[in-house]
Scaffold this motif. Sequence first.
Motif, short mmCIF file in Angstrom:
data_model
loop_
_atom_site.label_atom_id
_atom_site.label_comp_id
_atom_site.label_asym_id
_atom_site.label_seq_id
_atom_site.Cartn_x
_atom_site.Cartn_y
_atom_site.Cartn_z
N HIS A 1 62.42 -82.49 -62.16
CA HIS A 1 62.50 -81.27 -61.32
C HIS A 1 64.09 -81.02 -60.80
O HIS A 1 64.36 -80.65 -59.61
CB HIS A 1 61.56 -81.16 -60.27
N GLN A 2 64.98 -81.28 -61.65
CA GLN A 2 66.26 -80.91 -61.52
C GLN A 2 67.02 -79.93 -62.35
O GLN A 2 67.49 -79.82 -63.39
CB GLN A 2 67.12 -82.38 -61.98
N SER B 1 58.53 -74.63 -56.06
CA SER B 1 59.07 -73.78 -55.14
C SER B 1 59.93 -74.36 -54.19
O SER B 1 59.89 -75.57 -54.18
CB SER B 1 57.95 -72.77 -54.60
N GLY B 2 60.71 -73.64 -53.43
CA GLY B 2 61.95 -74.09 -52.51
C GLY B 2 62.20 -73.04 -51.49
O GLY B 2 62.00 -71.71 -51.50
N GLU C 1 59.88 -71.12 -60.92
CA GLU C 1 59.07 -71.83 -60.22
C GLU C 1 57.95 -72.68 -60.63
O GLU C 1 57.46 -73.83 -60.09
CB GLU C 1 58.40 -70.68 -59.12
N LEU D 1 69.52 -71.03 -56.85
CA LEU D 1 69.58 -71.91 -57.82
C LEU D 1 68.77 -71.22 -59.13
O LEU D 1 69.09 -71.09 -60.33
CB LEU D 1 69.10 -73.19 -57.62
N TRP E 1 67.28 -72.93 -52.95
CA TRP E 1 66.42 -73.24 -54.23
C TRP E 1 66.39 -72.08 -55.11
O TRP E 1 66.30 -71.76 -56.20
CB TRP E 1 65.04 -73.84 -53.81
N GLN E 2 65.96 -70.85 -54.24
CA GLN E 2 65.98 -69.63 -54.84
C GLN E 2 67.04 -69.11 -55.51
O GLN E 2 67.06 -68.68 -56.59
CB GLN E 2 65.45 -68.36 -53.75
N TYR F 1 60.38 -75.72 -62.14
CA TYR F 1 60.94 -76.47 -61.10
C TYR F 1 60.22 -76.66 -59.82
O TYR F 1 60.64 -77.32 -59.00
CB TYR F 1 62.45 -76.20 -61.08
#
Lengths: 280, 252
Positions: free
Chosen positions: B221-222, B138-139, B133, B146, B143-144, B136
């Motif tokens: 941020h990939q 938070s999401g 986090e 990933l 996303w978590q 890259y």
Amino acid sequence: MAIEIKGLTKHYGNVQALRGIDLTLEAGKIYGLLGRNGAGKTTMLNILTGRQFATAGSVTLDGAPIAENDESLRQIYMLSEATYYPESMKVREAFKWSAEFYPNFDDPYADELAGRFGLNVNSKVNALSTGYNTIFKLIIALACGARVLLLDEPVLGLDANHRDLFYKSLIECYAKTPCCVVISTHLVDEVSPLVEDVVIIHQGTILKSLPREELLTQGYTVTGAAAKVDAYITGKNVIGTDAIGGLKTACILGERGEGAEGLEFNGLDLQRLFIQLTND
Amino acid sequence: MTANIKKSTGYQFSDIKKSVLIYYIVIIAVQVLSLVITHTIKSNSPVILTVYGSSTVDMATTIFLFVVGLCTFKENFGMLLQNGFSRRSILVGRVLSFGAIAGLMTIIDLLLTLLFNMIGNAVGNFSVTTTFEVIYGSGGFGWQLLGVLCTFLLYLAVLLVGYCISLMFYRLGKLGKVLVGAGVPALVGIVGPILDLIFTGGKNYSAIDNFFTVIFGYDQHQPWYAVATLTVISLLVSLCTWLMLRRATVRK
């Protein structure tokens, strides 16, 4: 079941440890692998178990190559001078893992042997003395149920009582499951009664590979006054002589001839024959 | 999976198990202690646990696993060769056991993060983050996930790199060990940057820095870039390990 060794050669830089060895090891036999220091015994055994690689030649078990072959490797257990069990592993854990790795591992028998030898199964491997370290590996070898046992210096550090116990346990194990056993040792006299076949390796080549009885009846010794012995051995196939004071002993290959007055004739013993054959 | 690979995996997994258990006892003890100390101080401002929080759990785990990778070759190799395993079974078992350890520790680290978040929320003045986090952002749930995948691949890669390095040192002669052990760090860490600074004004090291930023997707941020890069690193390192292991022999 047989291990076939063909043209086995091993070089370490400029040193030739093995020079084109051809040998067959059969099931249901105990072999004595004899050789002087540096003769190539351990190198050969290490190659048989895939621990080292040959420079040339092949090793097969029942026709299948041994190198990098899990099925073949699993049928061979080698006891070596070096210990490859983790130092912090307890003897009991080593037995447990051996049972995991070898389907025929006899756990109760391993415990029984540990009791006979007085080995504490709760000791860590690195806490064992030289003798008990050998005993620990011997017990796994005898209980693992492998079809081929390669025992390289199996009595290293063992006192006379433990050596005697080992020889008895080996015979007991062999009587229960006749496998192929190869004993590589310098204690020639001690293993002589145990072995059926003798393989003598010298400077990387096989000098003799014969049943023990056949080997020992190939010649005889003659002992007596040096002058008389010298006269007797003229023209005979003498493989070596020993002289102490005026007394001389000669080892001769061939049929025993007519007796001569003042000379004593005896059969060959394995250690004497080995010494004479491998004296440079 | 053949029986031998299963046994090899089981043994090599079991060999690391105890170290992992001790590691987590220490980590939890440190976390609890830090929470107690922080709570005792009773600071009014929100405390972000960047020093003692979960962000250090995954970084600490990364370092721990690198050391584990470094320490697991020699004893295991001898033990498994002694017990009739081929080098192929040893390596496949090693990679699978590393995969299991990496997976297990990813899950434990995630649970610890959630646990410390819960405690942080209950206390009221804690917020807990992960390295993923921090880098890259938070999401949502995807996303978590990933983040979990990235953490798993990172753990696996460092285990494999550590193992590969220890095997390389095992295969090298005395001179090789000195040259690689002292020469490479000195060249890369001291001599290289100085020469680069003198002759190019630091352009080469800056380019290397940019290269890593791109392949790990830091700037854009990939995290998928990191997933691809870590996968490639794991595959290449496994290949190098096999090339060195296939002719490795036992030593006393």
